[in-house]
Design an enzyme around this catalytic site. Sequence first.
Site, short mmCIF file in Angstrom:
data_model
loop_
_atom_site.label_atom_id
_atom_site.label_comp_id
_atom_site.label_asym_id
_atom_site.label_seq_id
_atom_site.Cartn_x
_atom_site.Cartn_y
_atom_site.Cartn_z
N HIS A 105 -52.95 46.29 15.94
CA HIS A 105 -54.22 45.58 15.93
C HIS A 105 -55.40 46.50 16.09
O HIS A 105 -56.49 46.21 15.63
CB HIS A 105 -54.21 44.47 16.98
CG HIS A 105 -53.45 43.29 16.49
ND1 HIS A 105 -52.11 43.14 16.73
CD2 HIS A 105 -53.82 42.26 15.70
CE1 HIS A 105 -51.70 42.04 16.13
NE2 HIS A 105 -52.71 41.49 15.50
N GLU A 149 -45.73 33.52 7.90
CA GLU A 149 -45.49 34.89 8.36
C GLU A 149 -44.02 35.17 8.55
O GLU A 149 -43.65 36.27 8.96
CB GLU A 149 -46.17 35.13 9.72
CG GLU A 149 -47.62 34.87 9.76
CD GLU A 149 -48.19 35.02 11.16
OE1 GLU A 149 -48.65 36.11 11.48
OE2 GLU A 149 -48.18 34.04 11.92
N ASN A 152 -48.73 40.91 7.17
CA ASN A 152 -48.35 41.97 8.12
C ASN A 152 -47.03 41.61 8.77
O ASN A 152 -46.08 42.39 8.81
CB ASN A 152 -49.41 42.14 9.21
CG ASN A 152 -50.80 42.30 8.64
OD1 ASN A 152 -50.95 42.78 7.53
ND2 ASN A 152 -51.81 41.90 9.38
N ASP A 153 -46.98 40.38 9.30
CA ASP A 153 -45.73 39.96 9.93
C ASP A 153 -44.67 39.60 8.89
O ASP A 153 -43.50 39.89 9.08
CB ASP A 153 -45.99 38.78 10.88
CG ASP A 153 -46.50 39.27 12.23
OD1 ASP A 153 -45.96 40.27 12.72
OD2 ASP A 153 -47.44 38.67 12.77
N CYS A 180 -54.08 36.27 4.35
CA CYS A 180 -55.00 36.83 5.35
C CYS A 180 -54.44 38.09 6.00
O CYS A 180 -55.05 38.66 6.88
CB CYS A 180 -55.38 35.79 6.39
SG CYS A 180 -53.99 35.25 7.38
C1 PEP Z 1 -50.30 38.83 9.69
O1 PEP Z 1 -49.26 38.84 10.34
O2 PEP Z 1 -50.40 39.22 8.51
C2 PEP Z 1 -51.54 38.33 10.30
C3 PEP Z 1 -52.64 38.15 9.59
O3 PEP Z 1 -51.53 38.12 11.65
P1 PEP Z 1 -51.63 39.32 12.72
O4 PEP Z 1 -51.88 40.60 11.98
O5 PEP Z 1 -52.72 38.97 13.66
O6 PEP Z 1 -50.29 39.30 13.37
MG MG Z 2 -49.18 37.84 12.27
#
Ligand code: PEP
Ligand code: MG
Length: 539
Positions: A188, A429, A452-453, A500
Amino acid sequence: MRKFDGKSVYKGIAVGPVAVLSQKEEQVRRSRIAHPEAELARVREAVGTAQEQLQALYEKAVAQVGEASAAIFEVHQMMLEDDDYLDAIYGMIRTELVNAEYAVAVTGDNFSEMFSGMEDDYMKARAADVKDISNRLIQCLGGQEGKALTLREPSIIVADDLSPSETVQMDKTKILAIVTVHGSANSHTSILARMMNIPALIGVALDLDEITSGTDAVVDGTLGEFILAPDDAVRAQARQRLDEELEKRRLLQELKGKDNCTQSGRKLNVFANIGSVGDVGYVLENDAGGIGLFRSEFLYLGRDDFPTEEEQLQAYRQVLQMMGEKKVIIRTLDIGADKQADYFHLEKEENPALGYRAIRICLKQPDIFRTQLRALFRASVHGSLAIMYPMIISTEEVRRIFEIVEEVKAQLREADVPFGDPEQGIMIETPAAVMMSDELAQMVDFFSVGTNDLTQYTLAIDRQNARLDDFYNPHHEAVLRMIQMVVDSAHRHGKWAGICGELGADLELTETFVKMGVDELSVSPSMVLPIRKRIRELA
Ligand code: PEP
Ligand code: MG
């Protein structure tokens, strides 16, 4: 001049002094003084300066992260007025005839130890605050170099690693670049760096003890280089590239106000991701069509207790009001894994990414969830709000969420508290959510793919583990096919689907996403205009 290699998290170039965020406490020297009254006067003056600094920090923090998170600086101001603390410092100077810096350091240590030994968790947590205010006093006395967290001039932050909460607390306008010894590209902190348009390098093998704050340096986010004490030629070249970059940014500004439309007339929403109220400025500056992901968990980080319903309401309302008619998608609490807050008392887990986090906490501890939902529904009358639930794996979860939502709405109705009718969607996710997307699409208003996840769970690769960055291939066909499946499921039931995760900002994939039928891309504010440019170039 010394050159170090690192892994680039965000491209761009920075030239300026470094501020070393050292893990180690600096030593304060003890010296004998002849005039205790003069020393006492120095302490009083330093307390005054520290109070002013804290007031300024408080005001800055209110603007950047909202009143709730800024409250910590008010607590520090109160502690600086505490008679027991000040009397202990004065007493030591008078009786032991020691210098002010030493008296403050010893008193700070004693108080901090006393707090750590207390039963009550809240009091225990005060130990770090006493240390913090003592360090600030010592800085104000001129006895110690400033810690990078309170930057006095725009600097390149050099640290072993940075937690999301540390990053949140920094004054973003003073960060030229971030260079860390550890860290991962998908953490993050890295996401925050991209969001704030800050060149960042991770995995730079530095010995922090050998670097003095104030030394000039160059960060080259494109080549992945950190150059300490650059010679004139390197510095001049870096400055020239910085100018070119600024020119490019000026060009992108010309795209402001234009729509995100391909040459054949297909239009996409390009929204922005934020982590705090303070980020809305970047969203508006970059002309995003809305906010596609407000990571609300950042409201819970960097503080000692849960944000209250009123505190949350204030933050959400502020974002909605600043965005006017534009859509704001707020994701409910996604705490756990790399985003930890002590007061949640989460147990240490073997596999935190696969553990007790996000919606799982909300469903197991529904009081936490209800407070957030009440704040969200109350805020919904102030703008165009959509609510999004993270880490979903099943239709049962969504059903249970909606039951809780109905309870909350009934309570509000009973209390005559007005609320709107926000769209409610889920993040995709997990591979489970992808496979269930047809059923899920019938239950919710929209999907937003958290790549991302989704990448981490699909490829079984920990997004936090820098050693695996070479294997973490977000262009993996498996991930791309999953996105297609999600979009198709959404459209089959008349719903929309966006992305996202960080992949949404990948310019190499914009065309692919358009072809897939993706309806929305939500990216770091700094990527909104580059994405718009790319979409407008497509035939
Ligand atoms: C993701 O997992 O792509 C996401 C947008 O959530 P985060 O990065 O906050 O886990
Ligand atoms: Mg995520």
